[in-house]
Design an enzyme around this catalytic site. Sequence first.
Site, short mmCIF file in Angstrom:
data_model
loop_
_atom_site.label_atom_id
_atom_site.label_comp_id
_atom_site.label_asym_id
_atom_site.label_seq_id
_atom_site.Cartn_x
_atom_site.Cartn_y
_atom_site.Cartn_z
N ASP A 35 0.83 -1.21 0.00
CA ASP A 35 0.00 0.00 0.00
C ASP A 35 0.86 1.26 0.00
O ASP A 35 2.03 1.23 0.39
CB ASP A 35 -0.87 0.05 1.27
CG ASP A 35 -2.02 -0.94 1.23
OD1 ASP A 35 -2.06 -1.79 0.33
OD2 ASP A 35 -2.89 -0.84 2.13
N HIS A 181 3.91 -2.11 3.04
CA HIS A 181 3.94 -0.77 2.45
C HIS A 181 5.23 -0.58 1.66
O HIS A 181 6.32 -0.76 2.24
CB HIS A 181 3.83 0.29 3.55
CG HIS A 181 2.51 0.25 4.27
ND1 HIS A 181 2.25 -0.65 5.29
CD2 HIS A 181 1.37 0.95 4.08
CE1 HIS A 181 1.00 -0.48 5.70
NE2 HIS A 181 0.44 0.47 4.99
ZN LIG Z 1 -2.64 3.42 3.12
#
Ligand SMILES: [Zn+2]
Length: 210
Positions: A35, A181
């Site tokens: 993400d 991430h």
């Molecule tokens: Zn996010």
Amino acid sequence: MWIALTIYGSAVIGANWFIRSQNRLKSRAVALTFDDGPDPAVTPAVLSVLKEKRVPATFFLIGEKAEKYPHLVRQILADGHEIGNHSYSHSYWLGFFSADKLREDLVRCSRVLEEISGEKIRLFRPPFGVTNPRYSRALASLALVSVGWSLRSYDTVTGSSARLLARLVSGVRGGRIVLMHDTLPQTAEALPSFLDYCRDKGIEIGRLSM
Ligand SMILES: [Zn+2]
């Protein structure tokens, strides 16, 4: 009671309280999701690990960043990975946006990603994992499928790649969707050892494929 459930449902995506999210794979494979990118420093590092280890992943991109770094979006796709919508603004206040403002934000992200990729965007991950009834209406009207996770790496709060690796290794099981991430150096650092571990244990890294 209602308030408690609302807070619980909003905060815990696995609860599927307001929207149905896919949190697991139907197969025994594990899916990797990243993400908050594309990020000029970390996304290329993550991509090169994935290429070296020959595994697919899904990148849930922030529209505003995709607009700024379209070459990274093209690189993700050229390497054979999937992309999804992670909102345009990634505003902390998205959960409080009006229905119109929320829909506009999601549309804007899809539009940016579709312009760069020439593909219809089908997947969505709610920023911060927070959802509410306005989300379910917006996603339905845009034909976006929400994807949650079943293994959270906590890479956003774990600065050390060794601790991150330990957490990933202890939590990985067939069917899990891993949340990471591609904005954090520790994630790119932990990734090669994690993928080696999966390979040694015979855990296949698969696609999200809805
Ligand atoms: Zn996010």
